[in-house]
Design an enzyme around this catalytic site. Structure first.
Site, short mmCIF file in Angstrom:
data_model
loop_
_atom_site.label_atom_id
_atom_site.label_comp_id
_atom_site.label_asym_id
_atom_site.label_seq_id
_atom_site.Cartn_x
_atom_site.Cartn_y
_atom_site.Cartn_z
N HIS A 17 0.83 -1.21 0.00
CA HIS A 17 0.00 0.00 0.00
C HIS A 17 0.86 1.26 0.00
O HIS A 17 2.09 1.19 -0.04
CB HIS A 17 -1.01 -0.02 1.15
CG HIS A 17 -0.39 -0.01 2.53
ND1 HIS A 17 0.26 1.09 3.04
CD2 HIS A 17 -0.31 -0.96 3.48
CE1 HIS A 17 0.69 0.83 4.25
NE2 HIS A 17 0.37 -0.42 4.54
N HIS A 20 3.99 1.75 2.20
CA HIS A 20 5.22 1.11 1.73
C HIS A 20 5.83 1.94 0.60
O HIS A 20 7.05 2.15 0.53
CB HIS A 20 4.94 -0.30 1.20
CG HIS A 20 4.22 -1.17 2.18
ND1 HIS A 20 3.09 -1.88 1.86
CD2 HIS A 20 4.47 -1.43 3.48
CE1 HIS A 20 2.67 -2.54 2.92
NE2 HIS A 20 3.49 -2.28 3.92
N CYS A 125 2.39 -8.79 20.51
CA CYS A 125 1.47 -8.32 19.47
C CYS A 125 1.91 -8.95 18.15
O CYS A 125 3.02 -8.69 17.69
CB CYS A 125 1.47 -6.79 19.37
SG CYS A 125 0.58 -6.17 17.91
N CYS A 128 2.78 -6.45 15.34
CA CYS A 128 4.13 -5.87 15.47
C CYS A 128 5.19 -6.95 15.34
O CYS A 128 6.35 -6.63 15.10
CB CYS A 128 4.37 -5.26 16.84
SG CYS A 128 3.34 -3.92 17.34
N CYS A 143 -2.28 -2.57 21.90
CA CYS A 143 -1.05 -2.12 21.24
C CYS A 143 -1.30 -0.73 20.66
O CYS A 143 -2.25 -0.55 19.90
CB CYS A 143 -0.68 -3.11 20.15
SG CYS A 143 0.38 -2.41 18.89
N HIS A 146 -1.44 -0.81 16.72
CA HIS A 146 -2.41 -1.60 15.96
C HIS A 146 -3.79 -1.66 16.59
O HIS A 146 -4.72 -2.19 15.99
CB HIS A 146 -1.88 -3.02 15.72
CG HIS A 146 -0.63 -3.03 14.89
ND1 HIS A 146 0.63 -3.12 15.44
CD2 HIS A 146 -0.45 -2.93 13.56
CE1 HIS A 146 1.53 -3.09 14.48
NE2 HIS A 146 0.92 -2.96 13.33
N LYS A 293 -3.29 6.30 11.17
CA LYS A 293 -2.20 5.75 10.39
C LYS A 293 -2.78 4.75 9.41
O LYS A 293 -3.61 3.94 9.78
CB LYS A 293 -1.20 5.06 11.32
CG LYS A 293 -0.03 4.46 10.57
CD LYS A 293 0.73 3.46 11.43
CE LYS A 293 1.73 2.71 10.58
NZ LYS A 293 2.13 1.43 11.15
N LYS A 296 -2.44 -2.03 6.92
CA LYS A 296 -3.22 -3.17 6.46
C LYS A 296 -4.12 -3.65 7.57
O LYS A 296 -5.28 -4.00 7.36
CB LYS A 296 -2.27 -4.30 6.05
CG LYS A 296 -1.61 -4.04 4.73
CD LYS A 296 -0.61 -5.11 4.38
CE LYS A 296 0.64 -4.98 5.24
NZ LYS A 296 1.85 -5.43 4.56
N1 MSP Z 1 8.92 -6.07 8.20
C1 MSP Z 1 9.04 -4.99 9.09
C2 MSP Z 1 10.30 -4.19 8.84
C3 MSP Z 1 11.57 -4.97 8.92
S1 MSP Z 1 12.95 -3.98 8.53
C4 MSP Z 1 14.28 -4.86 8.96
C5 MSP Z 1 7.85 -4.07 8.93
N2 MSP Z 1 7.18 -4.16 7.76
S2 MSP Z 1 5.92 -3.27 7.36
O1 MSP Z 1 5.42 -3.84 6.12
O2 MSP Z 1 4.99 -3.17 8.43
O3 MSP Z 1 6.49 -1.88 6.99
C6 MSP Z 1 6.67 -0.88 7.96
C7 MSP Z 1 7.25 0.33 7.27
O4 MSP Z 1 6.44 0.68 6.14
C8 MSP Z 1 7.26 1.59 8.12
O5 MSP Z 1 8.37 1.66 8.98
C9 MSP Z 1 7.30 2.64 7.04
O6 MSP Z 1 8.59 2.66 6.49
C10 MSP Z 1 6.33 2.08 6.02
N3 MSP Z 1 4.95 2.45 6.31
C11 MSP Z 1 3.90 1.60 6.47
N4 MSP Z 1 2.77 2.32 6.67
C12 MSP Z 1 3.06 3.63 6.67
C13 MSP Z 1 2.31 4.81 6.85
N5 MSP Z 1 1.02 4.82 7.02
N6 MSP Z 1 2.99 5.98 6.84
C14 MSP Z 1 4.34 6.04 6.66
N7 MSP Z 1 5.06 4.94 6.49
C15 MSP Z 1 4.45 3.73 6.44
O7 MSP Z 1 7.60 -3.28 9.81
#
Ligand code: MSP
Length: 509
Positions: A17, A20, A125, A128, A143, A146, A293, A296
């Site tokens: 999304h 990412h 969680c 997380c 959490c 989430h 925020k 997913k």
């Molecule tokens: N898999 C772990 C990260 C491991 S890194 C060694 C993870 N994945 S995640 O799919 O949840 O991605 C989290 C990251 O995605 C956030 O830290 C950020 O970089 C990005 N974002 C996800 N949703 C976001 C927003 N709504 N706003 C800004 N960044 C977002 O955590």
């Protein structure tokens, strides 16, 4: 100079999304900017494919974890491509090379005497993939990231003795105040360290979807340890037959949700295994929609593919970094997007390009005139402003201030628009005595747009190249170097009249 930049590797439990896309675009902006400076850049992104969360997502779909991740990972890879991201490699934690490296890495922790077997219980969680201390939960016990209640998890696991690194970490933080930015996140990480670090479990017995602990295959390595190591493992196999080990340490980009893992646990793991800590970490905020925020788990996501299909990728890249100050949370909306698209991209930049090109076509037979006017004092000022703009935007990007860099560029775009209004080339064209002035103005507009295009390249690469192309300017990668972003480097060339750079879009929905 070497520059190694990373994004978090994304969980493949659901569709990619905009959240990412956001971090990947940010990393791409920095990677492109550093290439413009002539740095030797390595840009890494990828997917995090092990752990409970993924295993559960697969199960819910009636697939094996392997089938699930093999179907999902290409979607994330495709997102990066469609974002125009210039990542040099796309890592998957299910790559055999990564898995082997992870095992080697945890062996190093063990050899350092930092691993112990213990029983631990804590509030876990799954969203997380992490434990929470009770003190950090929301008042209703959920959490804070989430909004779901963590569950009690108790197992005999291998522990990493994080508490041993408390003093070293705190000392390192104090000696390196800019290591985590912005300052507020640095303070948050340091205060977390100062509150006291507990040892952490780095293996799981209850699940099988992960990298086996090398000395005890009954257990798999905790998904976060597995994941963090990607930043190092990729350097070993991204380029077959070559190690990129000398690129370490790298710069990490991430959002605040995973600050603790990156700014506390990761440096401690690196210290234990005998590696340098990361060069720096930049923590950005959340993109918010309707006050929450996007995630997913919450289900309030804006589909980046739909926006790109309608408006093009550059419009999305521009909007996200123009609208939300990089480093802070910011609200985004379709209405806000359309406003910026129309006012700034279509009107302020797109029209300026169209007008400049069509005036050169109409008044000067399509050739950018050479500046000859001795009376063009205004133009000399604009030239100085244009070069100062490039230097200012670059200084901001050096500091990871993407939004500030865009502001600097946009002030100058507006300056060029004012120049058109003030000089009114259509009036100058009617007076033969003003021919020299008209040459100077048209040349100035072309030279100004050229430096604007170079300064905007990291953010809107496709449109920047198109501006250069329409102005008859070279626009291969080698031509984008920052040192060529000087006024007089404009080559006298034939321009090309073409349809609007950012066409008006009729709303359908
Ligand atoms: N898999 C772990 C990260 C491991 S890194 C060694 C993870 N994945 S995640 O799919 O949840 O991605 C989290 C990251 O995605 C956030 O830290 C950020 O970089 C990005 N974002 C996800 N949703 C976001 C927003 N709504 N706003 C800004 N960044 C977002 O955590």
């Amino acid at each position: 100079m070497r520059y190694y930049v990373t994004t978090p590797i994304y969980y493949v439990n659901g569709e990619p999304h905009l959240g990412h896309a956001y971090t990947t675009i940010a990393a791409d902006i920095l990677a492109r900017f550093h290439r413009q400076k002539g740095d030797d850049v390595f840009f890494l992104t990828g997917t995090d494919e092990h752990g409970t969360k993924i295993a559960q997502a697969a199960e819910a779909r009636g697939l094996t974890p392997r089938e699930h991740v093999d179907e999902m990972a290409p979607k994330f890879k495709d997102l990066a491509r469609r974002l125009d991201a210039t990542n040099d490699f796309f890592i998957r934690t299910t790559d055999a090379e990564h898995e082997a490296f992870v095992q080697g890495f945890v062996e190093k922790l063990k050899a350092a005497g930092d691993i112990e077997k213990r029983t631990y219980g804590g509030l876990y969680c799954t969203a997380c993939e992490g434990f929470w201390y009770e003190r950090d939960l929301a008042p209703d016990g959920t959490c804070p990231d989430h909004g779901i209640k963590p569950t009690w998890l108790e197992e005999e696991n291998y522990y990493f003795l994080l508490s041993r690194y408390q003093d070293r970490l705190a000392g390192f933080f104090r000696a390196n105040p800019g290591w985590v930015r912005p300052q507020s996140r640095y303070n948050e990480a340091l205060s977390f360290i100062e509150q006291g670090l507990e040892d952490i479990s780095i293996s799981r017995r209850s699940i099988t979807w992960g990298v086996p602990v090398p000395w005890d295959p009954e257990q798999v390595i905790y998904v976060w340890v597995d994941a963090l190591i990607n930043y190092l493992s990729a350097l070993e196999y991204a380029r077959p037959g070559e190690t990129l080990r000398d690129r370490w340490p790298g710069t990490h980009l991430l959002a605040k949700d995973i600050l603790k893992f990156h700014a506390v646990i990761w440096p401690a793991l690196l210290m234990s295994a005998g590696y340098e800590v990361p060069a720096g970490e930049f923590i950005h905020g959340y993109l918010l929609m309707g006050g929450e925020k996007m995630s997913k788990t919450r289900g309030n996501v804006l589909d980046p593919f739909a926006v790109m299909d309608t408006y093009g990728i550059d419009a999305l890249r521009f909007y996200l970094f123009r609208e939300v100050t990089f480093g802070q949370d910011g609200v985004i909306s379709m209405e806000g997007f359309e406003q910026r698209y129309t006012n700034e991209l279509a009107n302020e930049l797109g029209n300026l390009v169209s007008r400049t090109v069509s005036m050169i076509a109409k008044y000067r037979g399509g050739e950018i005139p050479r500046p000859a006017a001795p009376d063009a004092e205004t133009l000399a000022t604009v030239a100085a402003e244009g070069e100062a703009m490039v230097a200012g935007a670059a200084a901001h990007l050096d500091d990871v201030e993407i939004t500030a860099a865009l502001e600097t560029v946009w002030d100058f775009v507006r300056r060029l628009n004012r120049l058109v209004e003030e000089e009114a080339p259509w009036k100058l064209a009617k007076d033969e005595a003003q021919a020299g002035r008209l040459d100077a103005v048209l040349h100035g507009l072309a030279a100004g747009l050229r430096v604007v295009a170079l300064a905007l390249h990291p953010v809107i690469p496709g449109s920047a190249a198109e501006i250069l192309r329409r102005l008859g300017q070279p626009h291969a990668d080698a031509d984008l170097r920052l040192e060529t972003a000087v006024w007089d480097a404009l080559v006298p060339a034939a321009v090309e009249v073409a349809p609007p750079l950012f066409p008006r879009i009729e709303r359908t929905g």
